[in-house]
Design a protein around this motif. Structure first.
Motif, short mmCIF file in Angstrom:
data_model
loop_
_atom_site.label_atom_id
_atom_site.label_comp_id
_atom_site.label_asym_id
_atom_site.label_seq_id
_atom_site.Cartn_x
_atom_site.Cartn_y
_atom_site.Cartn_z
N ALA A 10 61.01 -59.51 84.13
CA ALA A 10 60.83 -60.94 83.86
C ALA A 10 59.36 -61.32 83.72
CB ALA A 10 61.51 -61.76 84.95
N PRO A 11 58.47 -60.84 84.59
CA PRO A 11 57.04 -61.17 84.44
C PRO A 11 56.47 -60.67 83.11
CG PRO A 11 57.47 -60.42 86.66
CD PRO A 11 58.71 -60.14 85.87
N ALA A 12 56.92 -59.46 82.69
CA ALA A 12 56.41 -58.90 81.44
C ALA A 12 56.87 -59.73 80.25
CB ALA A 12 56.88 -57.45 81.29
N MET A 13 58.11 -60.16 80.27
CA MET A 13 58.63 -60.99 79.18
C MET A 13 57.92 -62.34 79.14
SD MET A 13 62.74 -60.26 79.31
CE MET A 13 63.00 -61.34 77.92
N ALA A 14 57.65 -62.89 80.31
CA ALA A 14 56.95 -64.17 80.36
C ALA A 14 55.54 -64.04 79.81
CB ALA A 14 56.91 -64.70 81.80
N LEU A 15 54.90 -62.91 80.16
CA LEU A 15 53.54 -62.67 79.67
C LEU A 15 53.52 -62.51 78.16
CD1 LEU A 15 50.55 -62.17 80.22
CD2 LEU A 15 51.10 -59.75 80.61
N ARG A 16 54.51 -61.76 77.63
CA ARG A 16 54.58 -61.55 76.18
C ARG A 16 54.83 -62.87 75.45
NH1 ARG A 16 59.08 -57.62 73.68
NH2 ARG A 16 60.40 -59.38 74.33
N THR A 17 55.72 -63.68 75.99
CA THR A 17 56.01 -64.98 75.39
C THR A 17 54.78 -65.88 75.39
OG1 THR A 17 58.31 -64.85 76.13
CG2 THR A 17 57.47 -67.03 75.54
N ALA A 18 54.05 -65.84 76.51
CA ALA A 18 52.83 -66.65 76.61
C ALA A 18 51.79 -66.21 75.60
CB ALA A 18 52.27 -66.58 78.02
N ILE A 23 48.80 -67.11 70.58
CA ILE A 23 48.38 -66.70 69.23
C ILE A 23 48.81 -67.76 68.21
CG2 ILE A 23 48.78 -65.00 67.40
CD1 ILE A 23 49.08 -62.89 69.63
N PHE A 24 50.02 -68.27 68.37
CA PHE A 24 50.52 -69.30 67.45
C PHE A 24 49.67 -70.57 67.53
CE2 PHE A 24 53.17 -73.05 66.72
CZ PHE A 24 53.59 -72.81 65.42
N VAL A 25 49.35 -71.01 68.75
CA VAL A 25 48.56 -72.23 68.93
C VAL A 25 47.17 -72.07 68.34
CG1 VAL A 25 47.43 -73.68 70.65
CG2 VAL A 25 49.81 -73.05 70.94
N VAL A 26 46.54 -70.90 68.60
CA VAL A 26 45.20 -70.65 68.07
C VAL A 26 45.21 -70.64 66.55
CG1 VAL A 26 43.35 -68.95 67.89
CG2 VAL A 26 44.37 -69.44 70.11
N ALA A 27 46.22 -69.96 65.97
CA ALA A 27 46.31 -69.89 64.51
C ALA A 27 46.56 -71.26 63.90
CB ALA A 27 47.42 -68.92 64.11
N PHE A 28 47.46 -72.03 64.52
CA PHE A 28 47.79 -73.36 64.00
C PHE A 28 46.61 -74.30 64.11
CE2 PHE A 28 49.80 -77.60 64.46
CZ PHE A 28 50.44 -77.65 63.23
N THR A 29 45.92 -74.25 65.26
CA THR A 29 44.74 -75.09 65.46
C THR A 29 43.64 -74.75 64.46
OG1 THR A 29 45.24 -75.27 67.83
CG2 THR A 29 43.01 -75.85 67.13
N SER A 30 43.47 -73.46 64.21
CA SER A 30 42.46 -73.03 63.24
C SER A 30 42.78 -73.54 61.85
CB SER A 30 42.36 -71.50 63.24
OG SER A 30 41.96 -71.01 64.50
#
Length: 222
Positions: A10-18, A23-30
């Protein structure tokens, strides 16, 4: 023999999702930042053109030869202008000499609230023009203060101010005819023009009282 696939914790999945979200937020903001930088010049140019179009309704183009929007000055909040916040004024120059000032004023006592105005006053105190830039007056009744809403297209109500000055019109005349003044008003809709006349009169006094400061060009009053 192929080892069995391990189920992510569960921690690994949460980390991957985060990480994916980051990455999505950074790309969209850029992308948004790039689009803003790309369109900003066009937006600023359109805004400047719209502002000059409005200024052109109160200030004749033959009265200045300077870059008007670049020749601005900040005005402190002033009771005489009906403004509780700082505002921007534009100094028109012709041949290096101050010829007129374009600035804002507010009539706080309109029928439906505040009425924002744009005025142009010549260096000799003559009122060149007035336009309403924002109001909430009753459609079809008090909104004739706005030229495009005025039924009299040949001589809109707001044009009564053109060419007037404190020297030519006594203080007692700065009222609507119903109150003993010189300004016409539509019957049944006098609150709105009464507020505008009062605001314009007050603004002219503000200019007269602050002429030295308002019409200063490069440190010297002209």
């Amino acid at each position: 023999m192929t080892p069995p696939l391990r189920t992510p914790t569960a921690p690994a999945m949460a980390l991957r999702t985060a990480l994916i979200l980051l990455i999505f937020v950074v790309a969209f903001t850029s992308l948004l930042a790039a689009a803003h930088l790309w369109t900003r010049p066009a937006i600023e140019e359109a805004a400047a053109a719209e502002k000059m179009k409005l200024i052109g309704e109160v200030l004749p183009p033959d009265l200045y030869d300077n870059e008007l929007l670049a020749d601005s000055r900040r005005l402190a909040p002033a009771v005489g202008l009906g403004l509780e916040e700082e505002s921007t004024a534009y100094l028109a120059r012709k041949g290096g000499r101050a010829s007129a000032l374009v600035f804002e004023a507010v009539a706080a006592d309109g029928y439906a609230g505040r009425i924002r105005l744009l005025l142009a006053v010549a260096a000799d105190g003559t009122l060149l023009g007035v336009r309403v830039t924002q109001h909430k007056e009753t459609p079809g009744l008090g909104d004739y203060i706005e030229p495009r809403k005025d039924r009299n297209k040949e001589r809109p109500w707001i044009r009564q101010f053109d060419g007037l000055s404190l020297a030519a019109v006594g203080d007692r005349e700065w009222r609507v005819r119903k109150d003993g003044g010189r300004f016409d008003a539509v019957a049944g809709a006098t609150v709105t023009p009464r507020a505008v006349v009062k605001a314009v009169h007050r603004a002219l006094h503000y200019v007269a009282e602050n002429r030295q400061q308002l019409f200063t060009v490069d440190g010297a009053a002209k």
